[in-house]
Motif scaffolding. Sequence first.
Motif, PDB file in Angstrom:
ATOM      1  N   GLN A 111      10.214  49.394   1.087  1.00  0.00           N
ATOM      2  CA  GLN A 111       8.910  50.358   1.021  1.00  0.00           C
ATOM      3  C   GLN A 111       7.963  50.037   1.891  1.00  0.00           C
ATOM      4  OE1 GLN A 111       8.059  50.437  -3.149  1.00  0.00           O
ATOM      5  NE2 GLN A 111       9.927  51.581  -3.804  1.00  0.00           N
ATOM      6  N   MET A 112       7.425  48.803   1.951  1.00  0.00           N
ATOM      7  CA  MET A 112       6.577  48.451   2.901  1.00  0.00           C
ATOM      8  C   MET A 112       6.673  48.375   4.419  1.00  0.00           C
ATOM      9  SD  MET A 112       3.979  47.942   1.115  1.00  0.00           S
ATOM     10  CE  MET A 112       2.632  47.380   2.247  1.00  0.00           C
ATOM     11  N   THR A 113       8.228  48.215   4.539  1.00  0.00           N
ATOM     12  CA  THR A 113       8.684  48.281   6.119  1.00  0.00           C
ATOM     13  C   THR A 113       8.718  49.824   6.516  1.00  0.00           C
ATOM     14  OG1 THR A 113      10.912  48.340   5.439  1.00  0.00           O
ATOM     15  CG2 THR A 113      10.082  46.182   6.220  1.00  0.00           C
ATOM     16  N   LEU A 114       8.906  50.680   5.723  1.00  0.00           N
ATOM     17  CA  LEU A 114       9.000  51.947   5.658  1.00  0.00           C
ATOM     18  C   LEU A 114       7.420  52.537   5.933  1.00  0.00           C
ATOM     19  CD1 LEU A 114      10.836  54.777   6.080  1.00  0.00           C
ATOM     20  CD2 LEU A 114      10.289  55.082   3.855  1.00  0.00           C
ATOM     21  N   VAL A 115       6.713  52.087   5.262  1.00  0.00           N
ATOM     22  CA  VAL A 115       5.273  52.556   5.261  1.00  0.00           C
ATOM     23  C   VAL A 115       4.666  51.973   6.615  1.00  0.00           C
ATOM     24  CG1 VAL A 115       2.804  52.187   4.427  1.00  0.00           C
ATOM     25  CG2 VAL A 115       4.585  52.922   2.718  1.00  0.00           C
ATOM     26  N   GLY A 116       5.050  50.767   6.899  1.00  0.00           N
ATOM     27  CA  GLY A 116       4.518  50.085   8.195  1.00  0.00           C
ATOM     28  C   GLY A 116       4.930  50.920   9.356  1.00  0.00           C
ATOM     29  N   TRP A 117       6.399  51.323   9.359  1.00  0.00           N
ATOM     30  CA  TRP A 117       6.916  51.974  10.469  1.00  0.00           C
ATOM     31  C   TRP A 117       6.235  53.406  10.503  1.00  0.00           C
ATOM     32  CZ3 TRP A 117       9.551  56.849  10.623  1.00  0.00           C
ATOM     33  CH2 TRP A 117      10.292  57.119  11.814  1.00  0.00           C
ATOM     34  N   LEU A 118       5.947  54.149   9.403  1.00  0.00           N
ATOM     35  CA  LEU A 118       5.144  55.483   9.673  1.00  0.00           C
ATOM     36  C   LEU A 118       3.699  55.227  10.052  1.00  0.00           C
ATOM     37  CD1 LEU A 118       6.535  57.311   6.669  1.00  0.00           C
ATOM     38  CD2 LEU A 118       6.947  57.896   8.796  1.00  0.00           C
ATOM     39  N   GLY A 119       3.143  54.250   9.572  1.00  0.00           N
ATOM     40  CA  GLY A 119       1.566  53.953   9.717  1.00  0.00           C
ATOM     41  C   GLY A 119       1.651  53.275  11.452  1.00  0.00           C
ATOM     42  N   SER A 120       2.507  52.661  11.825  1.00  0.00           N
ATOM     43  CA  SER A 120       2.510  52.148  13.218  1.00  0.00           C
ATOM     44  C   SER A 120       2.492  53.451  14.164  1.00  0.00           C
ATOM     45  CB  SER A 120       3.447  51.043  13.546  1.00  0.00           C
ATOM     46  OG  SER A 120       4.558  51.630  13.208  1.00  0.00           O
ATOM     47  N   PHE A 121       3.455  54.305  13.834  1.00  0.00           N
ATOM     48  CA  PHE A 121       3.558  55.406  14.620  1.00  0.00           C
ATOM     49  C   PHE A 121       2.499  56.555  14.597  1.00  0.00           C
ATOM     50  CE2 PHE A 121       8.464  55.849  15.743  1.00  0.00           C
ATOM     51  CZ  PHE A 121       8.031  56.568  16.705  1.00  0.00           C
ATOM     52  N   VAL A 122       1.861  56.453  13.233  1.00  0.00           N
ATOM     53  CA  VAL A 122       0.674  57.420  13.449  1.00  0.00           C
ATOM     54  C   VAL A 122      -0.219  56.854  14.250  1.00  0.00           C
ATOM     55  CG1 VAL A 122      -1.083  58.180  11.701  1.00  0.00           C
ATOM     56  CG2 VAL A 122       1.205  58.393  11.250  1.00  0.00           C
ATOM     57  N   TRP A 123      -0.456  55.379  14.140  1.00  0.00           N
ATOM     58  CA  TRP A 123      -1.692  54.670  14.886  1.00  0.00           C
ATOM     59  C   TRP A 123      -1.240  54.803  16.340  1.00  0.00           C
ATOM     60  CZ3 TRP A 123      -5.937  52.582  14.010  1.00  0.00           C
ATOM     61  CH2 TRP A 123      -6.781  51.275  14.571  1.00  0.00           C
ATOM     62  N   ILE A 124      -0.206  54.545  16.640  1.00  0.00           N
ATOM     63  CA  ILE A 124       0.408  54.862  18.306  1.00  0.00           C
ATOM     64  C   ILE A 124       0.133  56.192  18.759  1.00  0.00           C
ATOM     65  CG2 ILE A 124       2.152  54.663  19.779  1.00  0.00           C
ATOM     66  CD1 ILE A 124       3.189  52.135  18.238  1.00  0.00           C
ATOM     67  N   LEU A 125       0.096  57.127  17.838  1.00  0.00           N
ATOM     68  CA  LEU A 125       0.267  58.549  18.501  1.00  0.00           C
ATOM     69  C   LEU A 125      -1.129  59.170  18.297  1.00  0.00           C
ATOM     70  CD1 LEU A 125       3.327  60.024  17.080  1.00  0.00           C
ATOM     71  CD2 LEU A 125       3.161  59.169  19.308  1.00  0.00           C
ATOM     72  N   TYR A 126      -2.055  58.670  17.520  1.00  0.00           N
ATOM     73  CA  TYR A 126      -3.433  59.536  17.340  1.00  0.00           C
ATOM     74  C   TYR A 126      -4.427  58.658  17.473  1.00  0.00           C
ATOM     75  CZ  TYR A 126      -0.143  62.979  15.615  1.00  0.00           C
ATOM     76  OH  TYR A 126       0.882  63.790  15.434  1.00  0.00           O
ATOM     77  N   VAL A 127      -4.137  57.158  17.573  1.00  0.00           N
ATOM     78  CA  VAL A 127      -5.659  56.442  17.570  1.00  0.00           C
ATOM     79  C   VAL A 127      -5.342  55.646  19.014  1.00  0.00           C
ATOM     80  CG1 VAL A 127      -6.663  54.321  16.655  1.00  0.00           C
ATOM     81  CG2 VAL A 127      -5.551  55.878  15.293  1.00  0.00           C
TER      82      VAL A 127
END
Length: 127
Positions: A111-127
Motif C-alpha cells: 500500500q505504501m509503495t502504491l501511495v509513494g508511486w502515485l505521490g511521486s507522480f503527482v509531485w513530478i507533474l505538478y510541483v
Amino acid sequence: MTFLLALFLALAKRRDDVLLCNTTGQQTRKVIDGYNIKFLDAAMVMTASIVILAYILWSISPAVTAKLSSSYTFLTAIFVVLGILRYMQIAFVEEKCGSPTKVLLRDGFVQMTLVGWLGSFVWILYV
C-alpha cells in the motif's frame, strides 16, 4: 506493461495453486500437472525483470517525457521495483500470493509503495 504485470500476477496465482496441490492434494485446475514450483519461480523472476525494465524504458522515453513535460518520471521506478520485490517476497517467502486483491488490501508495504508511486507522480507533474 499492463499485460506483463498481469502475466506476473497470473504466474503468482498459479504458483499458489501448485503449492495448494502439493500440500493438500487438492487440484484446483486440471493444468496444474504441467507446472512445478521451480518453473513458476523462474518465470516469475523473468517476468518481474521484464516488467521493471519495460517501466524504466517507458519512463525515460522521449515521447513520455515530452508528453508529461518532465524528465524526472524515471524516479517513480523505485516504487515499481519495491512493489514487485515485496510481492515476490510474499510469494516466495510467505507463500501467500493467491489473491493479488487480498495482498493489496492487507499488506501495508504494498500500500505504501502504491501511495509513494502515485505521490511521486503527482509531485513530478505538478510541483
